[in-house]
Design an enzyme around this catalytic site. Sequence first.
Site, mmCIF file in Angstrom:
data_model
loop_
_atom_site.group_PDB
_atom_site.id
_atom_site.type_symbol
_atom_site.label_atom_id
_atom_site.label_comp_id
_atom_site.label_asym_id
_atom_site.label_seq_id
_atom_site.Cartn_x
_atom_site.Cartn_y
_atom_site.Cartn_z
ATOM 1 N N ASN A 7 32.774 -0.933 20.797
ATOM 2 C CA ASN A 7 32.739 -1.400 19.411
ATOM 3 C C ASN A 7 31.404 -2.102 19.194
ATOM 4 O O ASN A 7 31.203 -3.225 19.653
ATOM 5 C CB ASN A 7 33.908 -2.358 19.157
ATOM 6 C CG ASN A 7 33.931 -2.894 17.732
ATOM 7 O OD1 ASN A 7 33.118 -2.526 16.897
ATOM 8 N ND2 ASN A 7 34.868 -3.784 17.462
ATOM 9 N N LYS A 14 31.033 -4.815 22.029
ATOM 10 C CA LYS A 14 32.226 -5.156 22.795
ATOM 11 C C LYS A 14 32.713 -3.907 23.525
ATOM 12 O O LYS A 14 32.567 -2.788 23.020
ATOM 13 C CB LYS A 14 33.327 -5.678 21.867
ATOM 14 C CG LYS A 14 32.950 -6.949 21.134
ATOM 15 C CD LYS A 14 34.072 -7.387 20.197
ATOM 16 C CE LYS A 14 33.678 -8.643 19.427
ATOM 17 N NZ LYS A 14 34.731 -9.069 18.479
ATOM 18 N N ARG A 84 34.813 2.827 18.167
ATOM 19 C CA ARG A 84 35.319 2.327 16.895
ATOM 20 C C ARG A 84 34.209 2.441 15.864
ATOM 21 O O ARG A 84 33.134 1.861 16.017
ATOM 22 C CB ARG A 84 35.745 0.868 17.023
ATOM 23 C CG ARG A 84 36.312 0.331 15.705
ATOM 24 C CD ARG A 84 36.138 -1.158 15.571
ATOM 25 N NE ARG A 84 36.633 -1.637 14.289
ATOM 26 C CZ ARG A 84 36.221 -2.737 13.693
ATOM 27 N NH1 ARG A 84 35.292 -3.480 14.269
ATOM 28 N NH2 ARG A 84 36.716 -3.107 12.539
ATOM 29 N N HIS A 173 40.527 -1.778 8.810
ATOM 30 C CA HIS A 173 41.584 -2.172 9.767
ATOM 31 C C HIS A 173 42.617 -1.065 9.962
ATOM 32 O O HIS A 173 43.724 -1.314 10.425
ATOM 33 C CB HIS A 173 42.318 -3.438 9.286
ATOM 34 C CG HIS A 173 41.460 -4.652 9.200
ATOM 35 N ND1 HIS A 173 41.571 -5.557 8.163
ATOM 36 C CD2 HIS A 173 40.463 -5.112 10.004
ATOM 37 C CE1 HIS A 173 40.685 -6.532 8.341
ATOM 38 N NE2 HIS A 173 39.999 -6.274 9.450
ATOM 39 N N HIS A 199 47.516 -7.748 8.465
ATOM 40 C CA HIS A 199 46.453 -8.008 9.446
ATOM 41 C C HIS A 199 45.671 -9.216 8.939
ATOM 42 O O HIS A 199 44.799 -9.104 8.077
ATOM 43 C CB HIS A 199 45.548 -6.777 9.569
ATOM 44 C CG HIS A 199 44.455 -6.926 10.581
ATOM 45 N ND1 HIS A 199 44.464 -6.267 11.792
ATOM 46 C CD2 HIS A 199 43.306 -7.665 10.564
ATOM 47 C CE1 HIS A 199 43.372 -6.582 12.475
ATOM 48 N NE2 HIS A 199 42.656 -7.431 11.745
ATOM 49 N N LEU A 200 46.012 -10.379 9.477
ATOM 50 C CA LEU A 200 45.436 -11.629 8.985
ATOM 51 C C LEU A 200 44.567 -12.259 10.066
ATOM 52 O O LEU A 200 45.064 -12.738 11.086
ATOM 53 C CB LEU A 200 46.552 -12.603 8.575
ATOM 54 C CG LEU A 200 47.590 -12.061 7.579
ATOM 55 C CD1 LEU A 200 48.637 -13.118 7.288
ATOM 56 C CD2 LEU A 200 46.915 -11.581 6.303
ATOM 57 N N GLY A 203 38.729 -11.510 9.150
ATOM 58 C CA GLY A 203 38.813 -10.443 8.168
ATOM 59 C C GLY A 203 40.289 -10.140 7.997
ATOM 60 O O GLY A 203 41.045 -10.170 8.975
ATOM 61 N N ARG A 232 34.666 -14.317 3.423
ATOM 62 C CA ARG A 232 34.611 -13.372 2.304
ATOM 63 C C ARG A 232 35.490 -13.875 1.157
ATOM 64 O O ARG A 232 36.585 -14.383 1.383
ATOM 65 C CB ARG A 232 35.080 -11.986 2.733
ATOM 66 C CG ARG A 232 34.218 -11.352 3.807
ATOM 67 C CD ARG A 232 34.790 -10.020 4.233
ATOM 68 N NE ARG A 232 34.169 -9.539 5.465
ATOM 69 C CZ ARG A 232 34.798 -8.815 6.380
ATOM 70 N NH1 ARG A 232 36.070 -8.465 6.214
ATOM 71 N NH2 ARG A 232 34.176 -8.424 7.463
ATOM 72 N N SER A 275 40.605 -20.806 10.542
ATOM 73 C CA SER A 275 41.837 -21.350 9.965
ATOM 74 C C SER A 275 42.386 -22.516 10.765
ATOM 75 O O SER A 275 43.049 -23.406 10.216
ATOM 76 C CB SER A 275 42.900 -20.244 9.858
ATOM 77 O OG SER A 275 43.279 -19.785 11.144
ATOM 78 N N ARG A 276 42.112 -22.542 12.072
ATOM 79 C CA ARG A 276 42.598 -23.642 12.889
ATOM 80 C C ARG A 276 41.953 -24.962 12.469
ATOM 81 O O ARG A 276 42.621 -26.001 12.376
ATOM 82 C CB ARG A 276 42.333 -23.367 14.379
ATOM 83 C CG ARG A 276 43.152 -22.208 14.922
ATOM 84 C CD ARG A 276 42.662 -21.756 16.286
ATOM 85 N NE ARG A 276 41.314 -21.171 16.208
ATOM 86 C CZ ARG A 276 40.717 -20.539 17.209
ATOM 87 N NH1 ARG A 276 41.341 -20.418 18.366
ATOM 88 N NH2 ARG A 276 39.503 -20.031 17.059
ATOM 89 N N GLY A 322 44.420 -12.406 14.497
ATOM 90 C CA GLY A 322 44.259 -13.778 14.951
ATOM 91 C C GLY A 322 45.139 -14.796 14.266
ATOM 92 O O GLY A 322 45.839 -15.582 14.918
ATOM 93 N N ASN A 326 49.034 -15.980 15.630
ATOM 94 C CA ASN A 326 48.960 -17.303 16.259
ATOM 95 C C ASN A 326 49.251 -18.493 15.356
ATOM 96 O O ASN A 326 49.549 -19.577 15.870
ATOM 97 C CB ASN A 326 47.558 -17.487 16.865
ATOM 98 C CG ASN A 326 47.266 -16.464 17.943
ATOM 99 O OD1 ASN A 326 47.969 -16.375 18.941
ATOM 100 N ND2 ASN A 326 46.232 -15.657 17.739
ATOM 101 N N GLU A 376 44.047 -2.540 19.019
ATOM 102 C CA GLU A 376 43.222 -1.455 18.501
ATOM 103 C C GLU A 376 42.583 -0.643 19.626
ATOM 104 O O GLU A 376 42.410 0.574 19.503
ATOM 105 C CB GLU A 376 42.138 -2.035 17.593
ATOM 106 C CG GLU A 376 42.693 -2.665 16.327
ATOM 107 C CD GLU A 376 41.664 -3.505 15.587
ATOM 108 O OE1 GLU A 376 41.006 -2.962 14.685
ATOM 109 O OE2 GLU A 376 41.534 -4.699 15.912
#
Length: 389
Positions: A7, A14, A84, A173, A199-200, A203, A232, A275-276, A322, A326, A376
């Site tokens: 990717n 990656k 990918r 996604h 898919h949160l 992105g 975004r 978000s954490r 992610g 979680n 994925e």
Amino acid sequence: MNVLVVNAGSSSLKYQLLNTQSGEVFAKGNCERIGIDGSFIGHEEKGAGKSTLEVALPDHRTAIKHVFEILETVDAPVEGIGHRVVQGGWYFPESAVVTDETLAQVREVAPLAPLHNYAEADVIEICRDMFPELGNVIVPDTAFHYNMPERAWRYALPRDVVEKHHVRKYGAHGTSHRFIWRTVNEFMEGKAHKLVSCHLGSGASLCAIEDGHCMDTTMGLTPLDGLVMGTRCGTLDPATVFYLSRVGGYSIDEIDTMMNKQSGLLAVSGVSSDSRDVCEGADKGDENCEMALEMFSYRVGQLFAEMAASMGGVDTMAFTAGIGENSVELRQRVADKLAWLGVEIDPELNAVRSDDPRVISTPNSKITCLVVPTNEELMIALDVEALLG
């Protein structure tokens, strides 16, 4: 079959080497800061832990060469390579074996995803040159959405403009959403028919999947559309661009950067795109962080209803990626926004941590709610196996 999944981004690469039958991951890692000072490779091997190699990575050719040198020490020969590709454009309704023609098509549609497609095309070419005995497969993120109903993908723009410039909803996604459907269908023993895959992550996108077919998704021509994300902005009045240009004096490139890299949770919270960090700020009473979380969950709830409408109903929802996998708090916030649809999740089940698919809704919930870890890389590897044998 042992498949190397690659990717590539504009300055990163990656990789993961895994077996399609057992799902065993032999090695994985990431090449960071390609073409930038301070480049390095982070590598993780089964049974050997993590290591970091500080090495000059002037280009992707050098990076992939190092990856193969590292993998020579792994007791699992590479038998195929899966790539990918973020944007398959108007050419790829499904994954495809790399040929001169398909590689040229990846480059042709690259203006729709310039930061990713050009880099991945370069890596594909490098892999073919260095290892001509290995087959390569293109797995576009957009392929799963390619055959959604025309009412969903077509934009109400002049037909000559749409046809000349291939303007339509492509989504993103798709490989993740496809894996989620596959996993949910197996886990629910065929009882799920109308699924909204959530898919949160940094992105984020939702996808309406009816009996395995994409009916609609929230990302559009580009991954900027839809939900509020890490950096975004998501959906807004398109005339905002004209206003910022004419009145604000911003250039198109400045607006592009603003909406893709300076907006979302980062902009609203003023704290972080993660978000954490935003949840932590909200817990401490930061009103901006609280508003960022409220906007995020509100948009998920709002667009969830749109996805359900595209299928004429919904019986299952799955949280993934992610945040989806979680964040106990954000799953609960989204469920609260969907209480009017009969969604009810069990706080104790919601708090459970697991790497396996699991139901978190109560027996009374009108929609079965699951948490499903996405994979994925495995989905890409399975496509490689199917096409190369």
